[in-house]
Structure formats: structure tokens, C-alpha cells
Scaffold this active site. Structure first.
Site, mmCIF file in Angstrom:
data_model
loop_
_atom_site.group_PDB
_atom_site.id
_atom_site.type_symbol
_atom_site.label_atom_id
_atom_site.label_comp_id
_atom_site.label_asym_id
_atom_site.label_seq_id
_atom_site.Cartn_x
_atom_site.Cartn_y
_atom_site.Cartn_z
ATOM 1 N N ASN A 7 0.875 -1.176 0.000
ATOM 2 C CA ASN A 7 0.000 0.000 0.000
ATOM 3 C C ASN A 7 0.910 1.224 0.000
ATOM 4 O O ASN A 7 1.570 1.515 1.005
ATOM 5 C CB ASN A 7 -0.919 0.003 1.219
ATOM 6 C CG ASN A 7 -1.841 1.235 1.243
ATOM 7 O OD1 ASN A 7 -1.427 2.319 0.848
ATOM 8 N ND2 ASN A 7 -3.062 1.065 1.713
ATOM 9 N N GLU A 34 -3.957 1.899 -2.872
ATOM 10 C CA GLU A 34 -4.021 3.342 -2.628
ATOM 11 C C GLU A 34 -3.100 4.115 -3.576
ATOM 12 O O GLU A 34 -2.281 4.926 -3.143
ATOM 13 C CB GLU A 34 -3.719 3.680 -1.160
ATOM 14 C CG GLU A 34 -4.883 3.390 -0.231
ATOM 15 C CD GLU A 34 -4.877 4.236 1.034
ATOM 16 O OE1 GLU A 34 -5.447 5.339 0.989
ATOM 17 O OE2 GLU A 34 -4.300 3.808 2.044
ATOM 18 N N ASP A 149 -4.135 -4.775 1.053
ATOM 19 C CA ASP A 149 -4.425 -4.152 2.344
ATOM 20 C C ASP A 149 -5.815 -4.610 2.760
ATOM 21 O O ASP A 149 -6.812 -4.105 2.259
ATOM 22 C CB ASP A 149 -4.349 -2.630 2.193
ATOM 23 C CG ASP A 149 -4.695 -1.907 3.486
ATOM 24 O OD1 ASP A 149 -5.034 -2.578 4.486
ATOM 25 O OD2 ASP A 149 -4.637 -0.664 3.497
ATOM 26 N N ASN A 151 -7.084 -4.348 5.751
ATOM 27 C CA ASN A 151 -7.617 -3.541 6.853
ATOM 28 C C ASN A 151 -8.252 -4.422 7.924
ATOM 29 O O ASN A 151 -9.295 -4.092 8.497
ATOM 30 C CB ASN A 151 -8.604 -2.494 6.342
ATOM 31 C CG ASN A 151 -7.923 -1.184 5.962
ATOM 32 O OD1 ASN A 151 -7.065 -0.695 6.695
ATOM 33 N ND2 ASN A 151 -8.284 -0.630 4.809
ATOM 34 N N ASP A 220 -1.713 -6.132 6.177
ATOM 35 C CA ASP A 220 -1.461 -6.433 4.761
ATOM 36 C C ASP A 220 -1.132 -7.924 4.664
ATOM 37 O O ASP A 220 -0.188 -8.396 5.294
ATOM 38 C CB ASP A 220 -0.316 -5.571 4.234
ATOM 39 C CG ASP A 220 -0.645 -4.092 4.320
ATOM 40 O OD1 ASP A 220 -1.242 -3.559 3.373
ATOM 41 O OD2 ASP A 220 -0.336 -3.483 5.373
ATOM 42 N N ASP A 249 2.811 4.730 4.991
ATOM 43 C CA ASP A 249 2.582 4.219 6.353
ATOM 44 C C ASP A 249 2.510 2.690 6.369
ATOM 45 O O ASP A 249 2.541 2.088 7.434
ATOM 46 C CB ASP A 249 1.352 4.874 7.015
ATOM 47 C CG ASP A 249 0.183 5.085 6.080
ATOM 48 O OD1 ASP A 249 0.222 4.614 4.927
ATOM 49 O OD2 ASP A 249 -0.791 5.731 6.513
ATOM 50 N N HIS A 250 2.425 2.067 5.179
ATOM 51 C CA HIS A 250 2.504 0.612 5.057
ATOM 52 C C HIS A 250 3.880 0.225 4.510
ATOM 53 O O HIS A 250 4.546 1.049 3.881
ATOM 54 C CB HIS A 250 1.459 0.088 4.076
ATOM 55 C CG HIS A 250 0.030 0.297 4.495
ATOM 56 N ND1 HIS A 250 -0.794 -0.734 4.874
ATOM 57 C CD2 HIS A 250 -0.719 1.424 4.574
ATOM 58 C CE1 HIS A 250 -1.996 -0.257 5.165
ATOM 59 N NE2 HIS A 250 -1.990 1.051 4.989
#
Length: 259
Positions: A7, A34, A149, A151, A220, A249-250
Site C-alpha cells: 500500500n 491506494e 491491504d 484492513n 497487509d 505508512d505501510h
DNA sequence: ATGGCACCATCTTGGTGA
């Protein structure tokens, strides 16, 4: 074959970091989430120059998924089946042709916060559609995987501070139940097939020094069909990427498959 | 208990994320 999910949190902001990681890690396939870009604005030449075929499913500002592959991609489809009204770009599929063919599904599963609420309802409904697609994938009895991802924090050990996530859409019981229902169809969480115990994360918030405190979560994932699980050689998380300049951030999670 | 940071759009502020 080395396949990674990443991501990137915006291709415009992340293109240099993504290219640097591709050059270092040399994945044969990179499944991206993303991208936050329409297809026409995706800097495909940057990756085609590195030998990747580029398939995107983008939208303006938000969401967006893509597959980069050094092996040929066939039968590309976009969008998760099951709701013609859903215009969020969160799903892409393609078949990678190697010595064995592999069906790849890349996803950006809805976050779902705040929960409860309409966004959480959308997440759970989306996971119902994912369950249906997962069932169909297994029927083919061919090597296949679903990655991206999710989530979803599958277990308490997948968060540094699970209590802080208790009421969050990523960790609520209904979310984890929906994830387990899919895994229980017969998929293997590639990372947990290779590594046990706490302290392994794929996301650290930008805020409150989460990376410095190692306050992360593992959201992930790579889920392998039985036929793909038989080909699994390794699975690792490239956590060090989070410490570089201008990181997502991933971080990438990759599998090595005997394909 | 709260916000903290980053990205995107075209706006110098608000929506979204996790």
C-alpha cells in the site's frame, strides 16, 4: 517467483520511493494499493522502463489498485463482483503466466471506520462479496492468491497494543469473523505459515511516533489457495522500508513461490 | 480524553485514512 503487496499511499507522492524499493527488492510482481490516481495519471513509463507490465484500476483522489509484473499478465479484470452500484476502485485481478499460471487478486479492503455506521456496513458487505469471490477462486482448483491491504488485524498478536483497537473497524469481532470465514474456506495466511508470535507488523501510523515506538499492526496479507500454498517457499515483511525518507505508512509484504 | 501526520484536491482548508 517473488510477489509483493504494498500500500503505497499515493503514487504521486511515492513514485521515487516505490522505484527505489523495486530496484532493491526486485519483485517479479508488485500488487499496489491506494494509488490515489486516475489511470491516465499513473506514471507507467517509470515502471515499464524497469521491465514491468502495468495494469491499473484507479480513481480520482482515493483508493485505486494496480499490478506491476515482469511476467506477462492475462485476463485482467477490474472491480469486485457482486454490486454494480459500487464505484470504488478497490479490486483488480490478473493471471501471471510463468512455468505455472497463477491467478492474482489485488485488493484495498474498506477501512470501515467509524464503526458502527454506514462505512462499517460497507466494509462488511464488501467482505461478503469477497467471500463469494474466494469461493469461486477455489472452485478452479488452480494456484491463486488474494493479497493487499485487508484492513483486518487477524489476532491480538498482530497489534502492539490490541486493547487500543478493540472497538476499531480493523479489529472488531465482526471484522475478524468475516476474515476467518474467508480463510476457513481453505486459504493459507502466507506470513503465519512461516512466522509465529507477536511483533510483526505491516503498518505504523504517521502520528505519535508510532514507527519509533514500534506501535504497529499487521493488516497487509497474502492468502494462498491450497494449490498456491503448496508452492510457498518464503514470506517476509520488508519493515525497514518504513524507516526511509518519505515512507508510506505501510510496508511491502512478499512471498516467494515455486513458480 | 484528545490529538498528533500525511495525502489529495485547487483550496491554504476539509475529507479521508487507520
Amino acid at each position: 517467483m517473488k510477489l509483493a503487496t504494498f500500500n503505497i499511499n499515493g503514487i504521486k507522492a511515492r513514485a521515487p520511493a516505490l522505484a527505489e524499493w523495486l530496484d532493491e527488492a526486485q519483485p517479479d510482481v508488485a500488487v499496489l494499493q491506494e494509488i490515489k490516481s486516475v489511470d491516465e495519471a499513473f506514471p507507467r513509463e517509470m515502471f515499464e522502463d524497469r521491465g514491468y507490465a502495468v495494469e491499473t484500476h484507479g480513481q480520482k483522489s482515493f483508493n485505486g489498485v494496480a499490478i506491476l509484473s515482469k511476467l506477462p499478465l492475462e485476463d485482467v479484470t477490474r472491480g469486485l463482483p457482486g454490486d454494480d452500484e459500487d464505484d470504488q476502485a478497490r479490486w483488480i485481478e490478473a493471471t501471471v503466466v510463468g512455468k505455472t499460471s497463477l491467478r492474482i487478486c489485488g485488493m484495498y479492503l474498506p477501512n470501515g471506520n467509524p464503526a458502527p455506521g454506514p462505512k462499517y456496513d460497507y466494509k462488511l458487505a464488501w467482505m461478503e462479496r469477497l467471500h463469494a469471490r474466494a469461493q469461486d477462486l477455489l472452485k478452479s482448483e488452480e494456484p491463486a492468491l488474494m493479497t493487499g491491504d485487508f484492513n483486518i488485524i487477524p489476532q491480538a498478536e498482530d497489534a502492539k497494543t490490541p486493547d487500543a483497537w478493540r472497538d476499531d473497524a480493523l479489529f472488531r469481532p465482526e471484522s475478524r469473523t468475516a476474515f476467518r470465514r474467508i480463510v476457513n474456506l481453505g486459504f493459507t495466511d502466507a506470513f503465519r505459515a512461516r512466522t509465529y508470535g507477536p511483533g510483526h507488523y505491516s503498518f505504523w501510523d504517521y502520528q505519535a511516533g508510532a514507527w519509533q515506538r514500534d506501535n504497529g499492526i499487521r493488516i497487509d496479507h497474502v492468502l494462498l489457495s491450497p494449490e498456491a500454498a503448496d508452492l510457498l517457499k518464503d514470506c517476509k515483511i520488508d519493515a525497514y522500508i518504513r524507516g526511509k525518507e518519505k515512507p508510506s505508512d505501510h510496508v511491502p509484504v512478499w512471498v516467494e513461490l515455486d513458480i
